[in-house]
Design a protein around this motif. Structure first.
Motif, mmCIF file in Angstrom:
data_model
loop_
_atom_site.group_PDB
_atom_site.id
_atom_site.type_symbol
_atom_site.label_atom_id
_atom_site.label_comp_id
_atom_site.label_asym_id
_atom_site.label_seq_id
_atom_site.Cartn_x
_atom_site.Cartn_y
_atom_site.Cartn_z
ATOM 1 N N ASN A 67 0.649 -1.409 -0.181
ATOM 2 C CA ASN A 67 0.009 0.177 0.280
ATOM 3 C C ASN A 67 1.002 1.683 -0.164
ATOM 4 O OD1 ASN A 67 0.976 -0.537 2.673
ATOM 5 N ND2 ASN A 67 -1.152 -1.219 3.512
ATOM 6 N N LYS A 68 -0.015 2.326 -0.074
ATOM 7 C CA LYS A 68 0.982 3.504 -0.051
ATOM 8 C C LYS A 68 1.742 3.921 1.269
ATOM 9 C CE LYS A 68 -1.972 6.188 -3.507
ATOM 10 N NZ LYS A 68 -2.704 7.069 -4.053
ATOM 11 N N THR A 69 1.391 3.256 2.647
ATOM 12 C CA THR A 69 1.538 4.115 3.556
ATOM 13 C C THR A 69 3.501 2.867 3.793
ATOM 14 O OG1 THR A 69 -0.096 3.319 5.163
ATOM 15 C CG2 THR A 69 1.485 3.707 5.740
ATOM 16 N N ALA A 70 2.971 2.015 3.276
ATOM 17 C CA ALA A 70 4.123 0.932 2.961
ATOM 18 C C ALA A 70 5.725 1.713 1.834
ATOM 19 C CB ALA A 70 3.638 -0.549 2.917
ATOM 20 N N ALA A 71 4.808 1.592 1.086
ATOM 21 C CA ALA A 71 5.784 2.362 0.109
ATOM 22 C C ALA A 71 6.878 3.869 0.598
ATOM 23 C CB ALA A 71 5.014 3.353 -1.515
ATOM 24 N N ALA A 72 5.890 4.944 1.426
ATOM 25 C CA ALA A 72 6.971 5.599 2.242
ATOM 26 C C ALA A 72 6.847 5.339 2.593
ATOM 27 C CB ALA A 72 5.514 6.643 2.687
ATOM 28 N N ALA A 73 7.382 4.306 3.911
ATOM 29 C CA ALA A 73 8.584 3.757 5.009
ATOM 30 C C ALA A 73 9.382 4.047 3.687
ATOM 31 C CB ALA A 73 7.709 2.889 5.359
ATOM 32 N N VAL A 74 9.173 2.978 2.847
ATOM 33 C CA VAL A 74 10.470 2.351 1.763
ATOM 34 C C VAL A 74 11.600 4.396 1.302
ATOM 35 C CG1 VAL A 74 11.729 1.036 -0.064
ATOM 36 C CG2 VAL A 74 9.543 0.252 1.413
ATOM 37 N N GLY A 75 10.895 5.073 1.132
ATOM 38 C CA GLY A 75 11.512 5.795 0.518
ATOM 39 C C GLY A 75 11.720 6.889 2.033
ATOM 40 N N LYS A 76 11.073 6.800 2.432
ATOM 41 C CA LYS A 76 11.960 7.484 4.112
ATOM 42 C C LYS A 76 13.331 6.764 4.272
ATOM 43 C CE LYS A 76 10.958 8.971 8.646
ATOM 44 N NZ LYS A 76 10.623 9.056 10.131
ATOM 45 N N ALA A 77 13.497 5.238 4.272
ATOM 46 C CA ALA A 77 14.628 4.424 4.486
ATOM 47 C C ALA A 77 15.837 5.074 3.261
ATOM 48 C CB ALA A 77 13.511 3.342 4.937
ATOM 49 N N ILE A 78 15.264 4.906 2.000
ATOM 50 C CA ILE A 78 16.060 4.794 0.720
ATOM 51 C C ILE A 78 16.426 6.388 0.604
ATOM 52 C CG2 ILE A 78 14.526 5.518 -0.794
ATOM 53 C CD1 ILE A 78 17.616 2.767 -0.735
ATOM 54 N N ALA A 79 16.075 7.516 1.469
ATOM 55 C CA ALA A 79 16.590 8.097 1.636
ATOM 56 C C ALA A 79 17.418 8.903 2.502
ATOM 57 C CB ALA A 79 15.763 9.974 1.585
ATOM 58 N N GLU A 80 17.445 7.970 3.929
ATOM 59 C CA GLU A 80 17.615 8.533 4.771
ATOM 60 C C GLU A 80 19.735 7.687 4.597
ATOM 61 O OE1 GLU A 80 15.004 6.620 8.118
ATOM 62 O OE2 GLU A 80 14.287 8.451 8.237
ATOM 63 N N ARG A 81 18.703 6.644 3.966
ATOM 64 C CA ARG A 81 20.903 5.617 3.892
ATOM 65 C C ARG A 81 21.503 6.048 2.726
ATOM 66 N NH1 ARG A 81 17.431 0.167 4.059
ATOM 67 N NH2 ARG A 81 16.979 0.163 6.328
ATOM 68 N N ALA A 82 20.464 6.881 2.054
ATOM 69 C CA ALA A 82 21.754 7.290 0.829
ATOM 70 C C ALA A 82 22.496 8.758 1.224
ATOM 71 C CB ALA A 82 20.366 8.041 -0.273
ATOM 72 N N ILE A 83 21.237 9.143 2.190
ATOM 73 C CA ILE A 83 22.116 10.550 3.372
ATOM 74 C C ILE A 83 23.590 10.473 4.285
ATOM 75 C CG2 ILE A 83 21.889 12.688 4.717
ATOM 76 C CD1 ILE A 83 19.293 12.751 3.016
ATOM 77 N N GLN A 84 22.874 8.943 4.606
ATOM 78 C CA GLN A 84 24.251 8.795 5.012
ATOM 79 C C GLN A 84 25.242 8.016 4.664
ATOM 80 O OE1 GLN A 84 23.104 5.207 7.339
ATOM 81 N NE2 GLN A 84 21.810 6.290 9.839
ATOM 82 N N ALA A 85 25.434 7.829 2.902
ATOM 83 C CA ALA A 85 26.588 7.584 2.541
ATOM 84 C C ALA A 85 27.312 8.872 1.178
ATOM 85 C CB ALA A 85 25.519 6.772 1.328
ATOM 86 N N GLY A 86 26.472 9.832 1.668
ATOM 87 C CA GLY A 86 27.213 10.479 1.694
ATOM 88 C C GLY A 86 26.250 11.204 -0.086
ATOM 89 N N ILE A 87 25.155 11.128 -0.374
ATOM 90 C CA ILE A 87 24.355 10.768 -1.499
ATOM 91 C C ILE A 87 23.409 11.265 -1.426
ATOM 92 C CG2 ILE A 87 23.157 10.085 -3.831
ATOM 93 C CD1 ILE A 87 26.199 9.255 -3.332
ATOM 94 N N ASP A 88 22.822 12.964 -2.165
ATOM 95 C CA ASP A 88 21.024 13.756 -1.539
ATOM 96 C C ASP A 88 21.391 14.578 -3.136
ATOM 97 O OD1 ASP A 88 23.625 15.124 -2.869
ATOM 98 O OD2 ASP A 88 23.263 17.281 -1.096
ATOM 99 N N THR A 89 22.299 14.080 -4.325
ATOM 100 C CA THR A 89 21.385 14.213 -5.444
ATOM 101 C C THR A 89 21.255 13.012 -6.431
ATOM 102 O OG1 THR A 89 21.631 16.417 -5.640
ATOM 103 C CG2 THR A 89 21.259 15.549 -7.717
ATOM 104 N N VAL A 90 19.765 12.843 -7.156
ATOM 105 C CA VAL A 90 19.633 11.519 -7.810
ATOM 106 C C VAL A 90 18.736 11.637 -8.825
ATOM 107 C CG1 VAL A 90 20.281 9.880 -5.782
ATOM 108 C CG2 VAL A 90 17.764 10.251 -5.891
ATOM 109 N N ALA A 91 18.750 10.770 -9.779
ATOM 110 C CA ALA A 91 17.568 10.635 -10.450
ATOM 111 C C ALA A 91 16.123 9.757 -10.182
ATOM 112 C CB ALA A 91 18.864 10.472 -12.415
ATOM 113 N N PHE A 92 15.766 10.023 -10.257
ATOM 114 C CA PHE A 92 14.514 9.216 -10.412
ATOM 115 C C PHE A 92 14.188 7.916 -11.865
ATOM 116 C CE2 PHE A 92 10.001 7.870 -9.571
ATOM 117 C CZ PHE A 92 10.554 6.846 -7.755
ATOM 118 N N ASP A 93 14.585 6.876 -11.365
ATOM 119 C CA ASP A 93 14.114 5.661 -11.900
ATOM 120 C C ASP A 93 12.798 4.534 -11.185
ATOM 121 O OD1 ASP A 93 14.287 3.951 -14.139
ATOM 122 O OD2 ASP A 93 16.393 2.547 -13.395
#
Length: 117
Positions: A67-93
């Motif tokens: 559902n959309k709630t689960a999708a939002a949780a995945v989006g938040k998690a991937i953003a947090e992990r990317a920022i921890q890895a030093g990535i703040d700008t991406v292209a959305f595929d």
């Protein structure tokens, strides 16, 4: 032409455009039960961060994984992990999936968590 062949054709043209941008890409895959997201380097050689509804840290507290709630949780998690890895700008595929529903919810949550695309 089947539905999956059409999706893969759309994905190919998007990926060719993203390759020209020379920026890390946030790749999303959707199945009937789960949602997967990963950030790949610009050359496609290495996965920098990944999140999915299969991971217990993402799925805890959710009523379902499709559902959309689960999708939002995945989006938040991937953003947090990317920022921890030093990535703040991406292209959305979006991998050829239409930009609505769970795909849009994931993208909006990733933007709200600080990822730029």
């Amino acid at each position: 032409m089947t539905k999956n062949v059409s999706r893969l054709r759309r994905a190919k043209s998007t990926r060719l455009h993203i390759r020209k941008l020379d920026v890390a890409r946030l790749s999303v895959h959707r199945t009937g039960q789960h949602l997967y997201a990963q950030i790949v380097t610009a050359d496609g050689a290495k996965v920098i961060a990944a999140a999915s509804t299969l991971q217990k840290s993402v799925a805890e507290g959710l009523t379902g994984t499709k559902n959309k709630t689960a999708a939002a949780a995945v989006g938040k998690a991937i953003a947090e992990r990317a920022i921890q890895a030093g990535i703040d700008t991406v292209a959305f595929d979006r991998s050829g999936f239409k930009y609505h529903g769970r795909i849009a919810a994931l993208a909006d949550a990733a933007r709200e968590a600080g990822l730029k695309f």
